[in-house]
Structures are given as structure tokens and as C-alpha cells.
Design an enzyme around this catalytic site. Structure first.
Site, PDB file in Angstrom:
ATOM      1  CD  GLU A  54      -3.030  -0.629  -0.078  1.00 30.64           C
ATOM      2  OE1 GLU A  54      -3.105   0.538  -0.490  1.00 30.64           O
ATOM      3  OE2 GLU A  54      -3.652  -1.566  -0.604  1.00 30.64           O
ATOM      4  CE1 TYR A 134      -6.987   3.412  -1.100  1.00 31.82           C
ATOM      5  CE2 TYR A 134      -4.697   3.415  -0.364  1.00 31.82           C
ATOM      6  CZ  TYR A 134      -5.718   2.853  -1.098  1.00 31.82           C
ATOM      7  OH  TYR A 134      -5.494   1.707  -1.811  1.00 31.82           O
ATOM      8  CG  ASP A 152      -6.915   4.949  -5.035  1.00 29.60           C
ATOM      9  OD1 ASP A 152      -8.053   4.719  -5.525  1.00 29.60           O
ATOM     10  OD2 ASP A 152      -5.899   4.359  -5.415  1.00 29.60           O
TER      11      ASP A 152
END
Ligand code: SF4
Length: 318
Positions: A54, A134, A152
Site C-alpha cells: 500500500e 485511505y 483513492d
């Protein structure tokens, strides 16, 4: 008029919406099962491995992340290995990914996890320094397997077109989009795959200029009719790079020159002399106009923990 007409109508309408959402989810998952990308971080439930992906994927494209991700996990296989590593080691392992402060942020997160344990909720992830909304939502969906809505740029674009009919959504549309996405995801036991499928449809089909004629969702998408009729014009927005800090007539933002400085320092195990650095990072370097800019850039990198000075040399922090 029958007093029950309105509630009955509202109920019928909500059943129709629910059915349409389920159909869209089925179409999307059907496409994902055959055309989705097979990525290593999708084959693990390990929170550390998922978080590494991520953080790397913020600002960096998948093809560049893939080799760096494998290398990183060989060097730092778990939270503990990363938490106890030296800064220089961490910055060396991040080579090629850019936005180097992410490497230090990732290590800081690892240290918090080693000290306090793994979060078990979206709020818990959000409490960690270095984790934004996020990433907290993504970790909740992919590692905790609990429902959350990570938004996102990609999810916003595909989700807002699909569910809101908004051809070119902006962050201010997230307030409307989030509850619709939550309803869309919670109708499926495979909500985590649905999020990955949205990433993939946005990256492969629902591009800025979308490929609606070949899109598997065109029969269910609220924006497809307008796109197929050529009714939507792409708005001209300043690119993210044009909003970055930039010195006078330089062709690149400072970020690019900072990356060059760090690359030269990484390649010099005994430290990189300050002398001659300007022309090496910028062939048009003019000491009269650019020396103060270079000094300020180096100073910021020292403050950010990316460099340290050692006499007239620059080194990676130990
Ligand atoms: S039909 Fe077009 S706008 Fe809708 S999801 Fe597909 S590519 Fe995107």
C-alpha cells in the site's frame, strides 16, 4: 389516492436499486476473475506485506513496485526486521521508488506496531502516525477482511462514474460517493475482491479517457451513455507535478532533484562530496542563481531525515 402508494413505490425503487447494484457487482467480479491482475500482495493476508504494498503503491505504478516489493520483503521480511533496521539500510532498499520519505514513514509505522501491537479496526489503523484515511480503510478491507471504503484517485474515478454518473469526479465528491460505495460493497461477501476489481477496472479500462465501448460494465454504468455519445469533455486540470515546488526556470519540480541527490549519495558508500553536486544533478546549474536553492534543498532533506552532513560530504543517516 392509496396512502400506502408512496411507501410501496419507494420500496420497489429501493429493490430495483439493490438489484442493479448486485448485477453490477456480479459483472465486475466476473470480469475481475478472468482479467484482474495477479499481484503478490493479493495472495497474502499478512498485514505487514499488505502495508508495504500500500505504501509503495502511493505515487508509484505497479510495474515499478513489483521488483522493489520482492526485494524489500527479502531484506525486511517482517515488522521486527524493519523496525530495527538502520536508516541507511532502509533508504538503500527503497532505491528506485522515489518519494523517499515513504520509506521512513513505513519504518516508523513498523516501530509503532512492534511496540503496541497490530490494530484490529479501521480507527486503530488511523491512530498510527503515518497512516491516512485511505490506507487505514485499505488495511481494514485487505488484512482485517472488514468492510471499509478506501477511496483513492482510481476508486474515485471508476466508482463515481459507475454509481454517481459523474464523468470526472473530484475529491469533493467523496462525501456523496462513500455511502454509495459502502452499500455497493456490503451487498457482496467478496467485498475485498470488489475493491481490487475497482482498482483494476480503473487502471485498465476506466482510464481518464475511458474505454467504454469495451467495458464489461457499460450496461450498468451511470456515465457510459454520456461517454459513448461523446458528451463528456475532459476538464483541463493542472497536473499534480505542476503544483509541486519548483525553482525558477527548472524543467522539473524539486522532488526530481532531491531524488537525484539521494541517488548520488546512495551510490557513494563513503559519502558524496558537496563540491560539484550542483552540475551533476542539473546540467544547467548556475551557481549565481542556483546555489542557495541547492543548499536549501539539502537542508530540507537533512531535516526530513534523508541525509546527514559529515564535513564537506553528504551521507545517508546511520
Ligand atoms: S462504462 Fe465507461 S465510464 Fe463506465 S465504468 Fe466502464 S469505462 Fe468507466
Amino acid at each position: 389516492m392509496d396512502g400506502n402508494a408512496k411507501p410501496a413505490f419507494a420500496m420497489r425503487e429501493s429493490i430495483m436499486i439493490e438489484t442493479a447494484r448486485k448485477k453490477t457487482a456480479r459483472l465486475l467480479l466476473g470480469w475481475y476473475d478472468t482479467a484482474g491482475r495477479d499481484l503478490p500482495w493479493r495472495r497474502t493476508n499478512d498485514a505487514y506485506e499488505i502495508l508495504v504494498s500500500e505504501i509503495m503503491l502511493q505515487q508509484t505504478q505497479v510495474p515499478r513496485v513489483l521488483p522493489a516489493y520482492r526485494r524489500w520483503l527479502e531484506t525486511f521480511p517482517d515488522w521486527q526486521a524493519l523496525a530495527r533496521a538502520g536508516t541507511a539500510e532502509v533508504l538503500l532498499a527503497w532505491a528506485g521508488l522515489g518519494y523517499n520519505r515513504r520509506a521512513l514513514a513505513l519504518q516508523e509505522i513498523a516501530r509503532q506496531v512492534v511496540e503496541n501491537g497490530l490494530p484490529d479496526s479501521e480507527e486503530g489503523w488511523l491512530r498510527l502516525k503515518g497512516i491516512g484515511p485511505y490506507t487505514a480503510a485499505a488495511m481494514t478491507v485487505f488484512s482485517l477482511k472488514k468492510l471499509a471504503v478506501p477511496i483513492d484517485t482510481n476508486i474515485r474515478r471508476a466508482g463515481a462514474r459507475l454509481l454517481l454518473g459523474k464523468p470526472y469526479p473530484e475529491p469533493r465528491d467523496d462525501g456523496k460517493l462513500k455511502p454509495l460505495l459502502a452499500e455497493f460493497l456490503c451487498g457482496s461477501r467478496r467485498f475485498d475482491d470488489l475493491v481490487q476489481a475497482l482498482f483494476d477496472i480503473a487502471s485498465l479500462v476506466c482510464l481518464k479517457a475511458p474505454l467504454c465501448p469495451t467495458c464489461p460494465l457499460k450496461s450498468a454504468c451511470s456515465a457510459s451513455v454520456g461517454f459513448l455519445a461523446g458528451a463528456h469533455t475532459m476538464p483541463s486540470r493542472p497536473s499534480p507535478a505542476s503544483r509541486e515546488r519548483r525553482h525558477r526556470n527548472k524543467p522539473h519540480p524539486d522532488r526530481i532533484f532531491r531524488g537525484r541527490i539521494l541517488r548520488l549519495v546512495r551510490e557513494a558508500p563513503t559519502g558524496r562530496p558537496l563540491e560539484g553536486l550542483g552540475p551533476e544533478i542539473d546540467p544547467t546549474f548556475d551557481p549565481a542563481h542556483d546555489q542557495a536553492w541547492l543548499d536549501a534543498m539539502i537542508e530540507r532533506m537533512v531535516v526530513d531525515g534523508l541525509l546527514c552532513r559529515s564535513g564537506k560530504r553528504l551521507k545517508l543517516p546511520a
